[in-house]
Design a protein around this motif. Structure first.
Motif, PDB file in Angstrom:
ATOM      1  N   PHE A   1      -6.141   4.042  -0.613  1.00 44.68           N
ATOM      2  CA  PHE A   1      -5.946   2.760  -1.285  1.00 44.68           C
ATOM      3  C   PHE A   1      -7.307   2.187  -1.666  1.00 44.68           C
ATOM      4  CE2 PHE A   1      -6.946   1.178   2.868  1.00 44.68           C
ATOM      5  CZ  PHE A   1      -7.393  -0.131   2.700  1.00 44.68           C
ATOM      6  N   VAL A   2      -7.301   1.277  -2.635  1.00 46.58           N
ATOM      7  CA  VAL A   2      -8.538   0.670  -3.124  1.00 46.58           C
ATOM      8  C   VAL A   2      -8.745  -0.656  -2.394  1.00 46.58           C
ATOM      9  CG1 VAL A   2      -9.790  -0.229  -5.123  1.00 46.58           C
ATOM     10  CG2 VAL A   2      -8.291   1.775  -5.365  1.00 46.58           C
ATOM     11  N   LEU A   3      -9.860  -0.791  -1.698  1.00 47.08           N
ATOM     12  CA  LEU A   3     -10.129  -1.978  -0.896  1.00 47.08           C
ATOM     13  C   LEU A   3     -10.243  -3.220  -1.786  1.00 47.08           C
ATOM     14  CD1 LEU A   3     -10.701  -2.910   2.024  1.00 47.08           C
ATOM     15  CD2 LEU A   3     -13.133  -2.684   1.515  1.00 47.08           C
ATOM     16  N   GLY A   4      -9.444  -4.232  -1.452  1.00 42.65           N
ATOM     17  CA  GLY A   4      -9.488  -5.487  -2.186  1.00 42.65           C
ATOM     18  C   GLY A   4      -8.723  -5.500  -3.486  1.00 42.65           C
ATOM     19  N   LYS A   5      -8.113  -4.380  -3.884  1.00 39.94           N
ATOM     20  CA  LYS A   5      -7.419  -4.312  -5.175  1.00 39.94           C
ATOM     21  C   LYS A   5      -6.025  -3.686  -5.043  1.00 39.94           C
ATOM     22  CE  LYS A   5     -10.799  -6.057  -7.563  1.00 39.94           C
ATOM     23  NZ  LYS A   5     -11.570  -5.307  -8.552  1.00 39.94           N
ATOM     24  N   GLN A   6      -5.467  -3.689  -3.846  1.00 32.82           N
ATOM     25  CA  GLN A   6      -4.164  -3.069  -3.659  1.00 32.82           C
ATOM     26  C   GLN A   6      -3.068  -3.953  -4.245  1.00 32.82           C
ATOM     27  OE1 GLN A   6      -3.167  -2.996   0.570  1.00 32.82           O
ATOM     28  NE2 GLN A   6      -4.868  -4.363   0.952  1.00 32.82           N
ATOM     29  N   PRO A   7      -2.023  -3.336  -4.818  1.00 33.09           N
ATOM     30  CA  PRO A   7      -0.904  -4.118  -5.338  1.00 33.09           C
ATOM     31  C   PRO A   7      -0.232  -4.900  -4.221  1.00 33.09           C
ATOM     32  CG  PRO A   7      -0.823  -1.850  -6.132  1.00 33.09           C
ATOM     33  CD  PRO A   7      -1.867  -1.903  -5.060  1.00 33.09           C
ATOM     34  N   PHE A   8       0.212  -6.133  -4.525  1.00 28.40           N
ATOM     35  CA  PHE A   8       0.826  -6.980  -3.514  1.00 28.40           C
ATOM     36  C   PHE A   8       2.045  -6.287  -2.910  1.00 28.40           C
ATOM     37  CE2 PHE A   8       3.840 -10.224  -2.132  1.00 28.40           C
ATOM     38  CZ  PHE A   8       3.056 -10.915  -1.223  1.00 28.40           C
ATOM     39  N   GLY A   9       2.099  -6.253  -1.594  1.00 33.10           N
ATOM     40  CA  GLY A   9       3.250  -5.687  -0.905  1.00 33.10           C
ATOM     41  C   GLY A   9       3.141  -4.205  -0.604  1.00 33.10           C
ATOM     42  N   GLN A  10       2.150  -3.505  -1.208  1.00 31.23           N
ATOM     43  CA  GLN A  10       2.043  -2.063  -0.962  1.00 31.23           C
ATOM     44  C   GLN A  10       1.435  -1.784   0.407  1.00 31.23           C
ATOM     45  OE1 GLN A  10       0.235   0.140  -4.112  1.00 31.23           O
ATOM     46  NE2 GLN A  10       0.206   2.069  -2.994  1.00 31.23           N
ATOM     47  N   PHE A  11       0.406  -2.540   0.779  1.00 32.99           N
ATOM     48  CA  PHE A  11      -0.224  -2.408   2.089  1.00 32.99           C
ATOM     49  C   PHE A  11      -0.462  -3.806   2.656  1.00 32.99           C
ATOM     50  CE2 PHE A  11      -1.782   1.351  -0.310  1.00 32.99           C
ATOM     51  CZ  PHE A  11      -1.174   2.339   0.453  1.00 32.99           C
ATOM     52  N   PRO A  12      -0.625  -3.932   3.967  1.00 33.69           N
ATOM     53  CA  PRO A  12      -0.839  -5.259   4.558  1.00 33.69           C
ATOM     54  C   PRO A  12      -2.118  -5.905   4.020  1.00 33.69           C
ATOM     55  CG  PRO A  12      -0.312  -3.633   6.253  1.00 33.69           C
ATOM     56  CD  PRO A  12      -0.569  -2.870   4.988  1.00 33.69           C
ATOM     57  N   PRO A  13      -2.053  -7.173   3.568  1.00 29.24           N
ATOM     58  CA  PRO A  13      -3.254  -7.856   3.075  1.00 29.24           C
ATOM     59  C   PRO A  13      -4.358  -7.911   4.123  1.00 29.24           C
ATOM     60  CG  PRO A  13      -1.273  -9.098   2.518  1.00 29.24           C
ATOM     61  CD  PRO A  13      -0.844  -8.005   3.454  1.00 29.24           C
ATOM     62  N   GLY A  14      -4.001  -7.849   5.418  1.00 30.33           N
ATOM     63  CA  GLY A  14      -4.993  -7.878   6.478  1.00 30.33           C
ATOM     64  C   GLY A  14      -5.954  -6.709   6.432  1.00 30.33           C
ATOM     65  N   TRP A  15      -5.558  -5.612   5.787  1.00 33.50           N
ATOM     66  CA  TRP A  15      -6.466  -4.472   5.687  1.00 33.50           C
ATOM     67  C   TRP A  15      -7.700  -4.821   4.858  1.00 33.50           C
ATOM     68  CZ3 TRP A  15      -3.183   0.602   4.759  1.00 33.50           C
ATOM     69  CH2 TRP A  15      -2.399   0.842   5.891  1.00 33.50           C
ATOM     70  N   ASP A  16      -7.531  -5.619   3.805  1.00 25.80           N
ATOM     71  CA  ASP A  16      -8.663  -5.976   2.954  1.00 25.80           C
ATOM     72  C   ASP A  16      -9.733  -6.718   3.753  1.00 25.80           C
ATOM     73  OD1 ASP A  16      -7.676  -4.846   0.620  1.00 25.80           O
ATOM     74  OD2 ASP A  16      -6.571  -6.652   0.063  1.00 25.80           O
ATOM     75  N   VAL A  17      -9.287  -7.492   4.746  1.00 23.49           N
ATOM     76  CA  VAL A  17     -10.224  -8.216   5.602  1.00 23.49           C
ATOM     77  C   VAL A  17     -10.788  -7.299   6.681  1.00 23.49           C
ATOM     78  CG1 VAL A  17     -10.505 -10.167   7.169  1.00 23.49           C
ATOM     79  CG2 VAL A  17      -8.956 -10.358   5.212  1.00 23.49           C
ATOM     80  N   GLY A  18      -9.895  -6.580   7.366  1.00 25.36           N
ATOM     81  CA  GLY A  18     -10.276  -5.821   8.553  1.00 25.36           C
ATOM     82  C   GLY A  18     -11.081  -4.564   8.300  1.00 25.36           C
ATOM     83  N   LEU A  19     -11.013  -4.012   7.076  1.00 24.43           N
ATOM     84  CA  LEU A  19     -11.726  -2.755   6.798  1.00 24.43           C
ATOM     85  C   LEU A  19     -13.029  -2.974   6.036  1.00 24.43           C
ATOM     86  CD1 LEU A  19      -8.794  -0.320   5.933  1.00 24.43           C
ATOM     87  CD2 LEU A  19      -9.664  -1.085   8.138  1.00 24.43           C
TER      88      LEU A  19
END
Length: 254
Positions: free
Chosen positions: A185-203
């Motif tokens: 997945f692309v960090l900070g640019k994932q489609p809404f609902g595809q992956f948890p938004p918390g990943w953008d922060v945590g990774l």
């Protein structure tokens, strides 16, 4: 002041942030920078309003002939801590992503929207812990990077494993995964609902070979509804153990 404000909304939570700062303006002189989150004006919270509401608050302060104007921004210490997780010897870093309080869906006049009821939430905090440090790291993950990860997701309150890059459901792989043991997945640019938004922060800032535990609050997970078919109850806190396999196709430490 020479600062332009904007807002971002996720479910019932809002954040007002600095969109731009004019050069040589008063805001620039006070070192106000883009992307800083505004949390208070003269000790009044701005965490339940939008940019228009903040403008009204500032107008009221001006018309009231206040002796001073004090803006309080959320500092960037959390991001700095993420960049130096290896120095914390496994200690968690935590930041608040949404304040506790009323989360009711309301009309502009303050009345409850049709079909909804009054709701409240506790403070929503996200925590990140380094489980395995990288052997070498000169470059961590950043926005727009293509990340390859392997992970396992569980519910904090029950311990139930509900998802994972290699997890099977009823003996079969998750649809769309092709039985792979990692996902991209692309960090900070994932489609809404595809992956948890918390990943953008945590990774953010994560390095190849590193393993992190990301504890995601309900507001960045599946909220007040949950996912019954995955045994995720309403208002569940999610725990993800995540390993970073590669950044932009490079699996060797960078």
């Amino acid at each position: 002041l020479g600062i332009e404000l904007a807002d971002v909304e996720f479910r019932t939570n809002r954040r007002v942030f600095v969109k731009s700062v004019l050069p040589s303006s008063l805001g620039a002189q006070y070192n106000i920078k883009p992307n800083l989150v505004l949390v208070k004006i003269n000790n009044q919270s701005t965490e339940r309003t939008n940019a228009k509401g903040v403008a009204q608050m500032m107008s009221q302060i001006k018309n009231g002939n206040a002796e001073y104007l004090q803006l309080t921004f959320r500092d960037d210490s959390f991001q700095k801590q993420l960049q130096n997780l290896s120095d914390r010897n496994g200690q968690e870093v935590t930041t608040q992503v949404a304040p506790g309080g009323d989360t009711t869906q309301r009309n502009q006049d303050g009345s409850v929207k049709f079909g909804y009821q009054e709701t409240r939430q506790e403070d929503q905090n996200i925590s990140i812990q380094q489980l395995i440090p990288p052997k070498i790291c000169r470059r961590g993950a950043d926005v727009d990077d293509l990340l390859e990860i392997s992970y396992v997701g569980s519910v904090l309150e029950t311990g139930n494993v509900f998802d994972g890059s290699a997890v099977k459901i009823d003996g079969s792989g998750i649809p769309g995964r092709g039985n792979d043991v990692s996902i991209f997945f692309v960090l900070g640019k994932q489609p809404f609902g595809q992956f948890p938004p918390g990943w953008d922060v945590g990774l953010s800032g994560m390095c190849v070979g590193e393993r992190r535990r990301v504890i995601v609050p309900p507001v960045l997970g599946y909220g007040s509804i949950g996912v019954p078919r995955r045994n995720i109850p309403p208002n569940a806190t999610l725990v993800y153990d995540i390993s970073l396999v590669s950044i932009n196709g490079f699996a060797t430490p960078q």
